[in-house]
Scaffold this motif. Structure first.
Motif, mmCIF file in Angstrom:
data_model
loop_
_atom_site.group_PDB
_atom_site.id
_atom_site.type_symbol
_atom_site.label_atom_id
_atom_site.label_comp_id
_atom_site.label_asym_id
_atom_site.label_seq_id
_atom_site.Cartn_x
_atom_site.Cartn_y
_atom_site.Cartn_z
ATOM 1 N N TYR A 126 0.743 -1.191 -0.073
ATOM 2 C CA TYR A 126 -0.059 0.021 0.082
ATOM 3 C C TYR A 126 0.785 1.268 -0.121
ATOM 4 C CZ TYR A 126 -3.861 -3.056 0.925
ATOM 5 O OH TYR A 126 -4.788 -4.109 0.635
ATOM 6 N N PRO A 127 0.644 2.030 -0.708
ATOM 7 C CA PRO A 127 1.493 3.411 -0.782
ATOM 8 C C PRO A 127 1.623 4.312 0.289
ATOM 9 C CG PRO A 127 -0.729 3.754 -1.875
ATOM 10 C CD PRO A 127 -0.753 2.078 -1.573
ATOM 11 N N GLU A 128 0.462 3.970 1.414
ATOM 12 C CA GLU A 128 0.722 4.737 2.686
ATOM 13 C C GLU A 128 0.565 3.853 3.864
ATOM 14 O OE1 GLU A 128 -2.006 8.076 2.319
ATOM 15 O OE2 GLU A 128 -1.038 8.938 0.917
ATOM 16 N N GLY A 129 0.551 2.431 3.614
ATOM 17 C CA GLY A 129 0.644 1.544 4.681
ATOM 18 C C GLY A 129 -0.873 1.024 4.744
ATOM 19 N N ASP A 130 -1.159 -0.095 5.274
ATOM 20 C CA ASP A 130 -2.556 -0.778 5.312
ATOM 21 C C ASP A 130 -3.190 -0.276 6.665
ATOM 22 O OD1 ASP A 130 -4.642 -2.063 4.758
ATOM 23 O OD2 ASP A 130 -3.831 -4.008 5.002
ATOM 24 N N ARG A 131 -4.325 -0.309 6.672
ATOM 25 C CA ARG A 131 -5.110 -0.089 7.972
ATOM 26 C C ARG A 131 -5.932 -1.453 8.282
ATOM 27 N NH1 ARG A 131 -8.207 5.654 8.808
ATOM 28 N NH2 ARG A 131 -7.847 5.815 10.892
#
Length: 139
Positions: A126-131
């Protein structure tokens, strides 16, 4: 039924979408959404067919079902019923408090969902990390 102002703005912005069903609980809008956005130098320029369900009740959030088959059934941010996990409820509630526009919601959550999904499919991250889902995702 008269069309809600926010729904009309959405239809004016997304010209290939139209109302297909109105009930006492929700309005369903169906059609193609063209997404041309970029993230981390990855550019998405593609059409997606989807249904947007807009609840009549002000206390409920809209939701989306991908109708184009673009989102894999086993993708972790797609529920078994086909509904897309766009963001946490609190994120969407806070955004609606700042700007109640459905166009803003589509751009902020729906379009972003698709570009992040396509980025993930291409790069495996994921471009900004996963949640996470549930309470962990909120924290």
């Amino acid at each position: 039924m008269a069309v809600d102002k926010r729904i009309q703005e959405l239809l004016d912005h997304y010209r290939d979408m139209h109302i297909v069903k109105e009930t006492e609980e929700y309005t369903e809008i169906f059609g193609n959404v063209h997404i041309h956005r970029s993230i981390d130098q990855y550019v998405l320029n593609r059409n997606y067919e989807l249904s947007v369900f807009i609840p009549v009740s002000d206390g409920s959030l809209p939701y989306v079902i991908d109708r184009s088959g673009s989102i894999e059934k086993d993708y972790s941010h797609r529920y078994p019923d086909g509904m897309l996990c766009l963001a946490t409820e609190i994120d969407m509630v806070l955004e609606f408090e700042k700007d109640p526009s459905l166009v803003n919601w589509m751009q902020r959550f729906v379009e972003t969902y698709y570009v992040i999904y396509e980025y993930y499919k291409r790069y495996g991250e994921y471009p900004e990390g996963d949640r996470a889902h549930g309470e962990d995702g909120i924290v």
